[in-house]
Design an enzyme around this catalytic site. Structure first.
Site, PDB file in Angstrom:
ATOM      1  N   ARG A 144     -25.906  54.535   8.213  1.00  0.00           N
ATOM      2  CA  ARG A 144     -26.321  53.528   8.676  1.00  0.00           C
ATOM      3  C   ARG A 144     -26.006  52.198   8.546  1.00  0.00           C
ATOM      4  NH1 ARG A 144     -30.793  56.205  11.646  1.00  0.00           N
ATOM      5  NH2 ARG A 144     -29.932  57.977  12.163  1.00  0.00           N
ATOM      6  N   ARG A 179     -30.695  48.557  11.652  1.00  0.00           N
ATOM      7  CA  ARG A 179     -31.896  47.159  11.420  1.00  0.00           C
ATOM      8  C   ARG A 179     -31.819  46.818  10.446  1.00  0.00           C
ATOM      9  NH1 ARG A 179     -36.386  50.698  14.253  1.00  0.00           N
ATOM     10  NH2 ARG A 179     -35.318  51.943  12.674  1.00  0.00           N
ATOM     11  N   ARG A 182     -29.627  43.539  18.936  1.00  0.00           N
ATOM     12  CA  ARG A 182     -30.160  44.409  19.607  1.00  0.00           C
ATOM     13  C   ARG A 182     -31.815  43.945  20.816  1.00  0.00           C
ATOM     14  NH1 ARG A 182     -32.139  48.546  21.303  1.00  0.00           N
ATOM     15  NH2 ARG A 182     -33.330  50.758  20.567  1.00  0.00           N
ATOM     16  N   ASP A 186     -24.208  57.574  18.628  1.00  0.00           N
ATOM     17  CA  ASP A 186     -25.395  58.065  18.319  1.00  0.00           C
ATOM     18  C   ASP A 186     -25.499  59.729  18.286  1.00  0.00           C
ATOM     19  OD1 ASP A 186     -28.495  57.150  16.612  1.00  0.00           O
ATOM     20  OD2 ASP A 186     -28.007  59.821  17.869  1.00  0.00           O
ATOM     21  N   TYR A 240     -32.997  68.861  18.794  1.00  0.00           N
ATOM     22  CA  TYR A 240     -33.208  68.310  19.930  1.00  0.00           C
ATOM     23  C   TYR A 240     -33.446  68.195  21.140  1.00  0.00           C
ATOM     24  CZ  TYR A 240     -32.804  64.250  16.056  1.00  0.00           C
ATOM     25  OH  TYR A 240     -32.958  63.747  14.751  1.00  0.00           O
TER      26      TYR A 240
HETATM   27  O1  1CP Z   1     -23.760  52.218  10.637  1.00  0.00           O
HETATM   28  C1  1CP Z   1     -23.688  53.580  10.979  1.00  0.00           C
HETATM   29  O2  1CP Z   1     -24.099  54.399  10.078  1.00  0.00           O
HETATM   30  C2  1CP Z   1     -23.103  54.116  12.532  1.00  0.00           C
HETATM   31  C3  1CP Z   1     -23.781  54.950  14.113  1.00  0.00           C
HETATM   32  C4  1CP Z   1     -25.454  55.460  13.600  1.00  0.00           C
HETATM   33  C5  1CP Z   1     -24.812  56.874  13.074  1.00  0.00           C
HETATM   34  C6  1CP Z   1     -24.263  57.575  12.059  1.00  0.00           C
HETATM   35  C7  1CP Z   1     -26.619  55.962  14.396  1.00  0.00           C
HETATM   36  C8  1CP Z   1     -27.042  54.534  14.951  1.00  0.00           C
HETATM   37  N1  1CP Z   1     -26.656  56.957  14.583  1.00  0.00           N
HETATM   38  C9  1CP Z   1     -25.740  58.114  13.043  1.00  0.00           C
HETATM   39  C10 1CP Z   1     -25.971  58.956  13.091  1.00  0.00           C
HETATM   40  C11 1CP Z   1     -27.047  59.848  13.747  1.00  0.00           C
HETATM   41  N2  1CP Z   1     -28.611  59.291  14.470  1.00  0.00           N
HETATM   42  C12 1CP Z   1     -28.010  61.161  12.783  1.00  0.00           C
HETATM   43  C13 1CP Z   1     -27.237  61.709  12.351  1.00  0.00           C
HETATM   44  C14 1CP Z   1     -27.413  60.722   9.799  1.00  0.00           C
HETATM   45  C15 1CP Z   1     -28.732  60.600  10.004  1.00  0.00           C
HETATM   46  O3  1CP Z   1     -29.158  61.945   9.145  1.00  0.00           O
HETATM   47  O4  1CP Z   1     -29.289  59.251   9.831  1.00  0.00           O
HETATM   48  C16 1CP Z   1     -29.090  61.710  13.187  1.00  0.00           C
HETATM   49  C17 1CP Z   1     -29.956  62.464  13.187  1.00  0.00           C
HETATM   50  C18 1CP Z   1     -29.545  60.099  14.418  1.00  0.00           C
HETATM   51  C19 1CP Z   1     -30.690  60.861  15.545  1.00  0.00           C
HETATM   52  C20 1CP Z   1     -31.611  59.315  15.966  1.00  0.00           C
HETATM   53  N3  1CP Z   1     -30.716  57.895  16.277  1.00  0.00           N
HETATM   54  C21 1CP Z   1     -33.203  59.331  15.603  1.00  0.00           C
HETATM   55  C22 1CP Z   1     -33.709  60.158  15.172  1.00  0.00           C
HETATM   56  C23 1CP Z   1     -33.873  60.451  14.149  1.00  0.00           C
HETATM   57  C24 1CP Z   1     -34.489  61.397  13.997  1.00  0.00           C
HETATM   58  O5  1CP Z   1     -35.478  61.582  12.416  1.00  0.00           O
HETATM   59  O6  1CP Z   1     -35.827  62.638  14.802  1.00  0.00           O
HETATM   60  C25 1CP Z   1     -32.672  57.618  15.827  1.00  0.00           C
HETATM   61  C26 1CP Z   1     -34.020  56.827  16.089  1.00  0.00           C
HETATM   62  C27 1CP Z   1     -31.887  57.257  16.212  1.00  0.00           C
HETATM   63  C28 1CP Z   1     -31.459  55.118  17.098  1.00  0.00           C
HETATM   64  C29 1CP Z   1     -30.785  55.036  16.110  1.00  0.00           C
HETATM   65  N4  1CP Z   1     -28.905  55.435  15.890  1.00  0.00           N
HETATM   66  C30 1CP Z   1     -28.285  54.111  15.178  1.00  0.00           C
HETATM   67  C31 1CP Z   1     -29.242  53.021  14.490  1.00  0.00           C
HETATM   68  C32 1CP Z   1     -28.970  51.999  13.985  1.00  0.00           C
HETATM   69  C33 1CP Z   1     -30.392  53.348  15.514  1.00  0.00           C
HETATM   70  C34 1CP Z   1     -31.671  53.165  15.100  1.00  0.00           C
HETATM   71  C35 1CP Z   1     -31.925  52.351  16.839  1.00  0.00           C
HETATM   72  C36 1CP Z   1     -32.395  51.133  16.587  1.00  0.00           C
HETATM   73  O7  1CP Z   1     -31.662  50.255  17.058  1.00  0.00           O
HETATM   74  O8  1CP Z   1     -34.256  50.881  17.348  1.00  0.00           O
END
Ligand code: 1CP
Length: 342
Positions: A24, A28, A37, A74, A150
């Site tokens: 990540r 943010r 964003r 994502d 999911y």
């Molecule tokens: O910088 C990076 O890592 C690149 C982008 C990236 C990656 C690798 C994002 C952007 N998401 C992910 C993977 C991801 N997404 C995972 C696997 C990694 C982990 O376990 O964290 C998962 C489970 C998600 C699903 C997801 N995406 C959720 C839900 C998490 C949950 O608890 O169920 C959420 C809230 C997101 C949104 C998201 N994806 C990425 C970002 C930066 C964000 C936040 C969104 C925002 O800007 O508001």
């Protein structure tokens, strides 16, 4: 071609320097991310905008000179492209149309799948044009089991009861759904490999929810099939598996899934990992993301313990999970300086 530290480490070569990137890293906690964003309120449109996705992918590279960039996308984009009505609600997280039963998802979901995700390929191409010669580019996807959670719950979950119930009550149908998700993931990873990803990572964020006796068919086998499929399509990029929360199951996963490197979360003692994982298998991880919020002496001790544990093994420094939005940006630099000066 320059020898990229991240890629040579993934190939099993231990160098003096430990490569670093953080999960990540485009997110943010960065004000330059929040600025984009702000303009792009819809998260899916953000991921599908190649120019914006490339811009934020490059932000942590410009700021910290990370050894690898991970494409901004994502894991839920696969379910979006399958037509499951994925949307991100501010303050809630992802929502999608939950399936009552696993066989409600049909193979026909995959019609037009790769075309819908073509913008992610375009984002990789644009990123590649701007990436420094020494930086590697990572493409990624979610693991089938994590995507199943999911689909079953219609969003995030605490205990994954419905997905686990499918495993107990509807095993045959769930197996059918896993096959569809394997096919989708092979297609998505192949698309990213063709577009220039130099490494592929598979996130199994909720592997911890799978009962030990079911790990093989729900976790290891689908990963193995994905890897075989990507290889059949002619792609040779190293593949990192990240089965979060798998604990002692990491040993079987590392031996049987076919992955080239393994990501470990912060619940794993790095010394245990070094002792028990296959010899010379590259390991990625595993500082607790929360330690970065306060930084300080205790964080340095933890970093040193991780580096010391993997002294004789190819190691990529990373966090044990994604960086949290409240992390002060300077602390990331402090962490990197400490690792690079070690
Ligand atoms: O910088 C990076 O890592 C690149 C982008 C990236 C990656 C690798 C994002 C952007 N998401 C992910 C993977 C991801 N997404 C995972 C696997 C990694 C982990 O376990 O964290 C998962 C489970 C998600 C699903 C997801 N995406 C959720 C839900 C998490 C949950 O608890 O169920 C959420 C809230 C997101 C949104 C998201 N994806 C990425 C970002 C930066 C964000 C936040 C969104 C925002 O800007 O508001």
């Amino acid at each position: 071609m320059t020898d990229k530290l991240f890629l040579t480490t993934l190939k099993g070569k231990k160098s003096k320097q430990t490569p670093i990137w953080i999960m990540r890293q485009a997110g943010r906690y960065l004000k330059e991310y929040r600025a984009i964003r702000e303009i792009q309120k819809d998260f899916i449109s953000f991921c599908l905008n190649p120019q914006q996705a490339a811009t934020v992918t490059l932000q942590p590279i410009t700021r910290y000179n990370m050894d690898a960039a991970i494409i901004f996308s994502d894991i839920l984009m696969v379910l979006w492209a399958m037509g499951l009505n994925v949307r991100f609600k501010p303050g809630i997280g992802p929502l999608l149309d939950a399936a009552e039963k696993p066989d409600m998802i049909k193979t026909s979901c995959l019609n037009g799948f790769a075309d819908k995700l073509a913008p992610v390929g375009r984002a990789l191409e644009l990123t590649k044009l701007e990436l420094p010669a020494e930086t590697s580019l990572i493409g990624f996807a979610g693991a089938p089991w994590t995507l199943v959670t999911y689909i079953a719950e219609g969003g995030s979950s605490r205990d994954f009861t419905k997905a686990r119930l499918w495993a107990w009550q509807d095993a045959k149908k769930l197996n059918g759904l896993l096959e569809i998700l394997v096919e989708a993931t092979v297609s998505f990873l192949s698309l990213q490999a063709t577009a220039g990803a130099e490494c592929l990572m598979i996130f199994d964020s909720w592997a911890s929810a799978v009962p030990a006796a079911h790990r093989d068919w729900l976790i290891t086998k689908p990963i193995n099939e994905i890897i075989k499929g990507v290889r059949r399509n002619g792609h040779k990029q190293p593949i990192i598996g990240f089965p979060k929360g798998l604990g002692d199951g990491l040993i079987h996963y590392a031996e049987e899934s076919g992955i080239d490197a393994i990501g470990i979360d912060h619940g794993v003692d790095p010394r245990w990992a070094d002792k028990n994982l296959p010899k010379n298998l590259p390991v990625q991880g595993n500082l607790d993301p929360v330690s970065l919020i306060s930084a300080g002496k205790k964080m340095f001790q933890d970093i040193d313990y991780i580096l010391e544990s993997f002294h004789d093994r190819p190691h990529i420094f990373n966090l044990g999970h994604g960086i949290t939005p409240s992390t002060p940006i300077d602390n990331v630099q402090t962490m990197i300086d400490h690792i690079r000066n070690s």
